[in-house]
Design a protein around this motif. Sequence first.
Motif, PDB file in Angstrom:
ATOM      1  N   ARG A   1     -36.807 -12.505  -1.481  1.00 44.58           N
ATOM      2  CA  ARG A   1     -38.499 -12.900  -1.017  1.00 44.58           C
ATOM      3  C   ARG A   1     -38.572 -12.227   0.397  1.00 44.58           C
ATOM      4  O   ARG A   1     -39.907 -11.690   0.843  1.00 44.58           O
ATOM      5  CB  ARG A   1     -38.228 -14.407  -0.089  1.00 44.58           C
ATOM      6  N   ALA A   2     -37.803 -11.856   1.114  1.00 42.44           N
ATOM      7  CA  ALA A   2     -37.862 -10.984   2.604  1.00 42.44           C
ATOM      8  C   ALA A   2     -38.474  -9.019   2.128  1.00 42.44           C
ATOM      9  O   ALA A   2     -39.740  -8.817   2.682  1.00 42.44           O
ATOM     10  CB  ALA A   2     -36.745 -10.906   2.994  1.00 42.44           C
ATOM     11  N   LEU A   3     -37.453  -9.019   1.219  1.00 43.86           N
ATOM     12  CA  LEU A   3     -38.335  -7.726   1.303  1.00 43.86           C
ATOM     13  C   LEU A   3     -39.656  -7.711  -0.045  1.00 43.86           C
ATOM     14  O   LEU A   3     -40.292  -6.731   0.243  1.00 43.86           O
ATOM     15  CB  LEU A   3     -37.227  -6.811  -0.344  1.00 43.86           C
ATOM     16  N   ALA A   4     -39.695  -9.036  -1.043  1.00 39.68           N
ATOM     17  CA  ALA A   4     -41.262  -9.151  -1.185  1.00 39.68           C
ATOM     18  C   ALA A   4     -42.463  -8.653  -0.675  1.00 39.68           C
ATOM     19  O   ALA A   4     -43.869  -7.972  -0.603  1.00 39.68           O
ATOM     20  CB  ALA A   4     -41.339 -10.046  -2.150  1.00 39.68           C
ATOM     21  N   ARG A   5     -42.462  -9.487   0.336  1.00 35.22           N
ATOM     22  CA  ARG A   5     -43.490  -9.518   1.270  1.00 35.22           C
ATOM     23  C   ARG A   5     -43.480  -8.427   1.959  1.00 35.22           C
ATOM     24  O   ARG A   5     -44.651  -7.581   2.308  1.00 35.22           O
ATOM     25  CB  ARG A   5     -42.892 -10.375   2.752  1.00 35.22           C
ATOM     26  N   CYS A   6     -42.159  -7.461   2.669  1.00 35.27           N
ATOM     27  CA  CYS A   6     -42.497  -6.100   3.522  1.00 35.27           C
ATOM     28  C   CYS A   6     -43.186  -5.254   1.646  1.00 35.27           C
ATOM     29  O   CYS A   6     -44.039  -4.519   2.164  1.00 35.27           O
ATOM     30  CB  CYS A   6     -41.173  -5.346   3.556  1.00 35.27           C
TER      31      CYS A   6
ATOM     32  N   ILE B   1     -47.509  -3.483   2.214  1.00 35.09           N
ATOM     33  CA  ILE B   1     -47.349  -1.648   2.158  1.00 35.09           C
ATOM     34  C   ILE B   1     -48.961  -1.428   1.746  1.00 35.09           C
ATOM     35  O   ILE B   1     -49.402  -0.029   2.830  1.00 35.09           O
ATOM     36  CB  ILE B   1     -46.571  -0.871   1.098  1.00 35.09           C
ATOM     37  N   PRO B   2     -49.753  -1.277   1.695  1.00 35.81           N
ATOM     38  CA  PRO B   2     -51.292  -1.024   1.172  1.00 35.81           C
ATOM     39  C   PRO B   2     -51.620  -1.082   2.617  1.00 35.81           C
ATOM     40  O   PRO B   2     -52.980  -0.168   2.684  1.00 35.81           O
ATOM     41  CB  PRO B   2     -51.258  -2.016   0.405  1.00 35.81           C
ATOM     42  N   GLU B   3     -51.504  -1.963   3.082  1.00 41.04           N
ATOM     43  CA  GLU B   3     -52.111  -2.322   4.701  1.00 41.04           C
ATOM     44  C   GLU B   3     -51.765  -1.684   5.407  1.00 41.04           C
ATOM     45  O   GLU B   3     -52.258  -0.744   6.134  1.00 41.04           O
ATOM     46  CB  GLU B   3     -52.037  -4.290   5.228  1.00 41.04           C
ATOM     47  N   LEU B   4     -50.628  -1.331   5.533  1.00 36.43           N
ATOM     48  CA  LEU B   4     -49.772  -1.003   6.674  1.00 36.43           C
ATOM     49  C   LEU B   4     -50.484   1.108   6.337  1.00 36.43           C
ATOM     50  O   LEU B   4     -50.585   1.314   6.937  1.00 36.43           O
ATOM     51  CB  LEU B   4     -48.489  -0.549   6.726  1.00 36.43           C
ATOM     52  N   ALA B   5     -50.129   1.547   5.086  1.00 36.70           N
ATOM     53  CA  ALA B   5     -50.555   2.875   4.825  1.00 36.70           C
ATOM     54  C   ALA B   5     -51.508   3.039   4.750  1.00 36.70           C
ATOM     55  O   ALA B   5     -52.279   4.166   4.530  1.00 36.70           O
ATOM     56  CB  ALA B   5     -50.026   3.066   3.062  1.00 36.70           C
ATOM     57  N   GLY B   6     -52.852   2.342   4.252  1.00 36.80           N
ATOM     58  CA  GLY B   6     -54.701   2.610   4.021  1.00 36.80           C
ATOM     59  C   GLY B   6     -54.560   2.407   5.691  1.00 36.80           C
ATOM     60  O   GLY B   6     -56.009   3.165   6.309  1.00 36.80           O
ATOM     61  N   ALA B   7     -53.587   2.073   6.448  1.00 36.74           N
ATOM     62  CA  ALA B   7     -54.480   1.647   8.080  1.00 36.74           C
ATOM     63  C   ALA B   7     -53.846   3.221   8.524  1.00 36.74           C
ATOM     64  O   ALA B   7     -54.566   3.240   9.439  1.00 36.74           O
ATOM     65  CB  ALA B   7     -53.877   1.066   9.066  1.00 36.74           C
ATOM     66  N   ASP B   8     -53.327   4.196   8.050  1.00 36.22           N
ATOM     67  CA  ASP B   8     -52.759   5.536   8.538  1.00 36.22           C
ATOM     68  C   ASP B   8     -53.347   6.293   8.005  1.00 36.22           C
ATOM     69  O   ASP B   8     -54.654   6.802   7.505  1.00 36.22           O
ATOM     70  CB  ASP B   8     -51.622   6.059   8.164  1.00 36.22           C
TER      71      ASP B   8
ATOM     72  N   LEU C   1     -37.270   1.496   3.486  1.00 37.64           N
ATOM     73  CA  LEU C   1     -36.911   0.631   2.176  1.00 37.64           C
ATOM     74  C   LEU C   1     -35.559   1.149   1.734  1.00 37.64           C
ATOM     75  O   LEU C   1     -34.432   0.145   0.948  1.00 37.64           O
ATOM     76  CB  LEU C   1     -37.732  -0.066   1.353  1.00 37.64           C
ATOM     77  N   GLU C   2     -35.864   2.319   0.992  1.00 34.73           N
ATOM     78  CA  GLU C   2     -34.054   2.779   0.648  1.00 34.73           C
ATOM     79  C   GLU C   2     -33.276   2.886   1.544  1.00 34.73           C
ATOM     80  O   GLU C   2     -32.225   2.941   1.084  1.00 34.73           O
ATOM     81  CB  GLU C   2     -34.903   4.209  -0.401  1.00 34.73           C
ATOM     82  N   SER C   3     -33.590   3.367   2.875  1.00 37.09           N
ATOM     83  CA  SER C   3     -31.952   3.950   3.256  1.00 37.09           C
ATOM     84  C   SER C   3     -31.966   2.443   4.905  1.00 37.09           C
ATOM     85  O   SER C   3     -31.072   2.732   4.923  1.00 37.09           O
ATOM     86  CB  SER C   3     -31.748   5.153   3.703  1.00 37.09           C
ATOM     87  N   GLY C   4     -33.121   1.331   5.287  1.00 36.03           N
ATOM     88  CA  GLY C   4     -33.018   0.773   6.119  1.00 36.03           C
ATOM     89  C   GLY C   4     -33.482   1.676   7.349  1.00 36.03           C
ATOM     90  O   GLY C   4     -33.815   2.399   7.237  1.00 36.03           O
ATOM     91  N   TRP C   5     -33.701   0.804   8.411  1.00 31.00           N
ATOM     92  CA  TRP C   5     -34.297   0.919   9.538  1.00 31.00           C
ATOM     93  C   TRP C   5     -33.059   1.373  10.625  1.00 31.00           C
ATOM     94  O   TRP C   5     -32.011   1.174  10.682  1.00 31.00           O
ATOM     95  CB  TRP C   5     -35.055   0.200  10.434  1.00 31.00           C
ATOM     96  N   PRO C   6     -32.962   2.743  11.267  1.00 33.09           N
ATOM     97  CA  PRO C   6     -31.760   3.059  12.032  1.00 33.09           C
ATOM     98  C   PRO C   6     -31.604   2.697  13.218  1.00 33.09           C
ATOM     99  O   PRO C   6     -33.222   1.579  13.758  1.00 33.09           O
ATOM    100  CB  PRO C   6     -32.637   4.561  12.693  1.00 33.09           C
ATOM    101  N   GLY C   7     -31.184   2.056  13.825  1.00 34.14           N
ATOM    102  CA  GLY C   7     -30.672   1.323  14.494  1.00 34.14           C
ATOM    103  C   GLY C   7     -30.294  -0.062  14.670  1.00 34.14           C
ATOM    104  O   GLY C   7     -29.621  -1.143  15.256  1.00 34.14           O
TER     105      GLY C   7
END
Length: 57
Positions: free
Chosen positions: A4-9, A13-20, A34-40
């Motif tokens: 569920r957490a991954l699905a929410r992320c 994606i369209p909202e995040l990428a579209g605002a860039d 998403l493939e390799s995780g967040w550093p730290g």
Amino acid sequence: MTVRALARCVLKIPELAGADPDPLAALSVIFGLLESGWPGLDGHDAGPARQPERADG
């Protein structure tokens, strides 16, 4: 819960990428995370601990 957490992320994606200014580059970064995780997040480079925000305010 993990799915569920991954699905929410993924749904954000369209909202995040579209605002860039460069949506294709943003997609590349987002899918890389998403493939390799967040550093730290392994606890070594995470910086100060943050308390999660509560949904009820």
